[in-house]
Design an enzyme around this catalytic site. Structure first.
Site, mmCIF file in Angstrom:
data_model
loop_
_atom_site.group_PDB
_atom_site.id
_atom_site.type_symbol
_atom_site.label_atom_id
_atom_site.label_comp_id
_atom_site.label_asym_id
_atom_site.label_seq_id
_atom_site.Cartn_x
_atom_site.Cartn_y
_atom_site.Cartn_z
ATOM 1 N N TYR A 21 -2.824 3.511 2.129
ATOM 2 C CA TYR A 21 -2.978 2.057 2.019
ATOM 3 C C TYR A 21 -1.636 1.407 1.675
ATOM 4 C CZ TYR A 21 -4.452 -2.464 0.168
ATOM 5 O OH TYR A 21 -4.577 -3.806 -0.082
ATOM 6 N N GLU A 43 -11.224 -8.168 -1.695
ATOM 7 C CA GLU A 43 -10.633 -8.511 -2.993
ATOM 8 C C GLU A 43 -11.685 -9.120 -3.916
ATOM 9 O OE1 GLU A 43 -7.829 -7.574 -4.170
ATOM 10 O OE2 GLU A 43 -6.622 -7.123 -2.409
ATOM 11 N N TRP A 51 -9.731 -0.609 -7.358
ATOM 12 C CA TRP A 51 -9.445 -0.774 -5.928
ATOM 13 C C TRP A 51 -9.807 0.503 -5.168
ATOM 14 C CZ3 TRP A 51 -9.563 -4.398 -2.706
ATOM 15 C CH2 TRP A 51 -8.950 -4.314 -1.450
#
Length: 192
Positions: A21, A43, A51
């Site tokens: 990522y 988000e 995350w």
């Protein structure tokens, strides 16, 4: 993906999914409305979670959220909400699911007004990514006056789960700001 010996932002060194990522997406300036919508939703879904949880669920979420097509998500009704609430592969939080639907509708209004979400969001940046100069991750803020401004505008336009901290994370993820630290190989790359 960069080699294992490559110096990265510290947060990206915890797993292969984080490395990928970081190396392939985070901080790369985005200009695709569908990807912008995906990142806004992800988000917002991440609020209060790590995350890595989102990254691990992302492929499945992409599938069940109709590849984050805002036109489809905007029309989700009670049956789809119930289906999402029963799906362990997504974040099963009714407020977050309903926010995704609400945000899809607001997103479509922005596209109608500005021609694209891309134009709307990059206008805040005068079309150019902001490159910060942080020595360490501890120097990186959780929000800025600009994320405050964008958050306020998004809320005024009907979005939810777009507080200033979420918006700043969105800005970092989509390359509106380059927050790679100085020792990171992507800091030295022209990604904007």
């Amino acid at each position: 993906m960069a080699e294992k010996t490559t110096e990265r932002c510290a947060w990206a060194n915890h797993s292969e999914i984080y490395e990928r990522y970081h190396d392939e997406e985070w901080g790369v300036p985005l200009h695709d409305d569908r990807k912008f919508f995906e990142m806004l939703i992800l988000e917002g879904q991440q609020a209060g979670l790590s995350w890595i949880t989102i990254l691990n669920k992302r492929a499945h979420m992409r599938e069940v959220y109709d590849h984050f097509d805002p036109e489809i998500v905007a029309n989700y009704g009670p049956e789809k909400i119930a289906s999402l609430m029963a799906d362990s592969g997504v974040i099963r939080n009714r407020l977050k699911i309903e926010a995704a639907i609400k945000n899809a509708r607001a997103f479509l209004k922005i596209q109608g007004e500005f021609g694209s979400f891309d134009k709307y969001i990059w206008d805040f940046m005068d079309g150019t990514p902001l490159k910060n100069d942080w020595a360490t991750e501890a120097d990186t803020p959780a929000s800025t006056p600009l994320s405050d401004k964008i958050s306020k505008d998004l809320k005024k336009r009907g979005f939810s789960f777009v507080g200033t901290t979420i918006v700043y994370a969105f800005m970092q993820a989509t390359g509106l700001v380059n927050d790679h630290v100085q020792r990171c190989w992507k800091y030295h790359r022209n990604i904007g």
